[in-house]
Design an enzyme around this catalytic site. Structure first.
Site, PDB file in Angstrom:
ATOM      1  N   GLU A  69      12.201  53.974  11.907  1.00  0.00           N
ATOM      2  CA  GLU A  69      12.469  52.513  11.923  1.00  0.00           C
ATOM      3  C   GLU A  69      11.050  51.721  12.893  1.00  0.00           C
ATOM      4  O   GLU A  69      11.546  52.284  13.997  1.00  0.00           O
ATOM      5  CB  GLU A  69      13.653  52.458  12.416  1.00  0.00           C
ATOM      6  CG  GLU A  69      14.401  51.507  12.636  1.00  0.00           C
ATOM      7  CD  GLU A  69      15.739  50.550  12.452  1.00  0.00           C
ATOM      8  OE1 GLU A  69      16.210  51.726  11.920  1.00  0.00           O
ATOM      9  OE2 GLU A  69      16.037  49.247  13.722  1.00  0.00           O
ATOM     10  N   GLU A 108      13.926  41.730  17.382  1.00  0.00           N
ATOM     11  CA  GLU A 108      14.964  41.677  16.833  1.00  0.00           C
ATOM     12  C   GLU A 108      15.792  40.555  18.001  1.00  0.00           C
ATOM     13  O   GLU A 108      14.975  40.460  19.019  1.00  0.00           O
ATOM     14  CB  GLU A 108      16.194  42.764  17.079  1.00  0.00           C
ATOM     15  CG  GLU A 108      15.464  43.903  16.169  1.00  0.00           C
ATOM     16  CD  GLU A 108      16.783  44.469  16.315  1.00  0.00           C
ATOM     17  OE1 GLU A 108      17.567  44.986  15.589  1.00  0.00           O
ATOM     18  OE2 GLU A 108      16.769  45.713  17.619  1.00  0.00           O
TER      19      GLU A 108
END
Length: 420
Positions: free
Chosen positions: A169, A174
């Site tokens: 990932e 974020e």
């Protein structure tokens, strides 16, 4: 490590994990970095993009995006139900995709904790586009507020067979609402997942909030490194050596995800200060790649003079200079997806990895250090990743034999370069 408190993002529903769409290489060169003169990107060929052009209210392009649905919590105890409705993901008619998190009014939607409190959207390219290596970037204006969690990220296309985190990932961006001026870039893999993910945080100077304006979030991914940047400023580089002996799983195609979560283990839930609806506005998403072996081409500077390897020598330490363009091999440069500029089988190198003004530039055996990594910006600057300084013709001269060096970027003509 960034986000030591971050929970894992496990596999999702609504995605068919069989990738059948071939990548279509674009023939047009794209300067995929930001126009800001601190971009960390090579000259590459754009392979995929969505500029979100279309009528207001239209759904995202189904040939590019799959809208996931469900309220499972997605491994993080998130509170939203992801829908395929244009009330949660739609074009605005001004070249943007708007992802909207709302308070739920549909009593029929069930979440892991009971009746769903919120709805939002999550889009991915698993069925339509995957790619290994290159530059992945998006220009996004994120929302703000406690419990709000926007993200731009990628998962390995083998998720359905090897599972998370073995698939890998890459979190390009974020943000959690309680940190309005900070974003996080992180990778997750076997032995370094969840709260042990590897990465870093980036904060805007002066306490400015990311929700106040659009920002360009990007990673430049090569076989031996992943580099994160915001508005062209690189803030973290990871290599296989950083995994502590664990497997580096960033060696196969990944797909792209955009989502706006509400609540979850990391951000916590909304509170009385959190306003709804919340919107994540995306101007574009782009991917680019070197598309295989890059073509060799001249690099021209002040006075139309060519960047030249002195004496056409391939010896380590050979000076790099300006010279009248002749078309010979000493003036033919390949610009790779890993950020290197190569001629005669070796790399353009800042001597000694120096970060000082006036550091000489030379030809040297390629060694994958930042002293040999260059960013070419839309403003036609070549910027040394190690020094964060511009490739410069010494003394503002265009004479044959003028040495090249690195120097603080000034925008002057002796720091401007054209390729081809």
């Amino acid at each position: 490590m960034a986000a030591a408190h971050r929970a894992r993002r496990r596999s999702f529903g609504g995605v068919v994990l069989v990738i059948t769409t071939a990548l279509i290489a674009a023939a047009l060169l794209s300067f995929s970095g930001s126009v800001a003169p601190r971009a960390n990107a090579a000259v590459t060929a754009q392979t995929w993009s969505d500029e979100f052009d279309g009528a207001a209210g239209r759904a995202p392009d189904a040939t590019k995006w799959t809208l996931e649905t469900g309220g499972s919590g997605f491994g993080n105890h998130e509170l939203q139900y992801y829908t395929s409705s244009t009330s949660n993901a739609a074009l605005d008619g001004q070249g943007h995709l708007v992802i909207t998190a709302r308070k739920n009014t549909d009593a029929g939607l069930g979440c892991w904790y009971g009746p769903c409190q919120y709805t939002s959207a999550r889009l991915n390219t698993a069925q339509t586009f995957t790619q290994a290596y290159g530059r992945f970037e998006a220009r996004i204006k994120i929302p703000s507020g406690q419990g709000i969690w926007p993200a731009f990220w990628m998962l390995g296309n083998d998720l359905g067979t090897v599972g998370w985190p073995h698939s890998g990932e890459i979190d390009i961006m974020e943000n959690i609402g309680r940190e309005p001026n900070t974003v996080h870039g992180t990778v997750h893999g076997p032995g370094y997942s969840g709260s042990g993910g590897l990465g870093s945080a980036y904060s805007l100077p002066g306490g400015r909030a990311f929700a106040d304006d659009f920002r360009v979030f990007a990673v430049d991914w090569s076989p031996n490194s992943i580099v994160w940047s915001v508005d062209g400023t690189a803030y973290k580089t990871l290599t296989p050596a950083d995994t502590g002996g664990n497997k580096w799983v960033f060696d196969h195609p990944f797909f792209i995800i955009l989502n706006l979560a509400v609540g979850g283990d990391w951000p916590g839930g909304p509170d009385g200060s959190t306003a709804f609806p919340q919107t994540m506005t995306v101007d574009y998403v782009r991917a680019s790649s070197s598309g295989g072996a890059p073509a060799a081409r001249p690099v021209r500077g002040i006075g139309g003079m060519c960047v030249d390897v002195a004496g056409a020598s391939s010896a380590d330490g050979t000076p790099i200079q300006l010279h009248t363009c002749t078309g010979n091999a000493a003036q033919q440069w390949t610009i790779g997806g890993d950020g290197t500029l190569r001629a005669l089988g070796k790399c353009l190198d800042v001597a000694g990895g120096s970060t000082a003004d006036g550091a000489v530039v030379q030809l040297y055996t390629c060694n994958d250090t930042n002293a040999q990594k260059w960013a070419y910006t839309a403003a036609h600057d070549f910027i040394s990743i190690a020094a964060n300084k511009c490739l410069d013709a010494k003394g503002n001269s265009s004479a044959d034999g003028t040495r090249l060096q690195t120097w603080t970027c000034t925008g002057a003509a002796n720091q401007k370069w054209t390729v081809g």
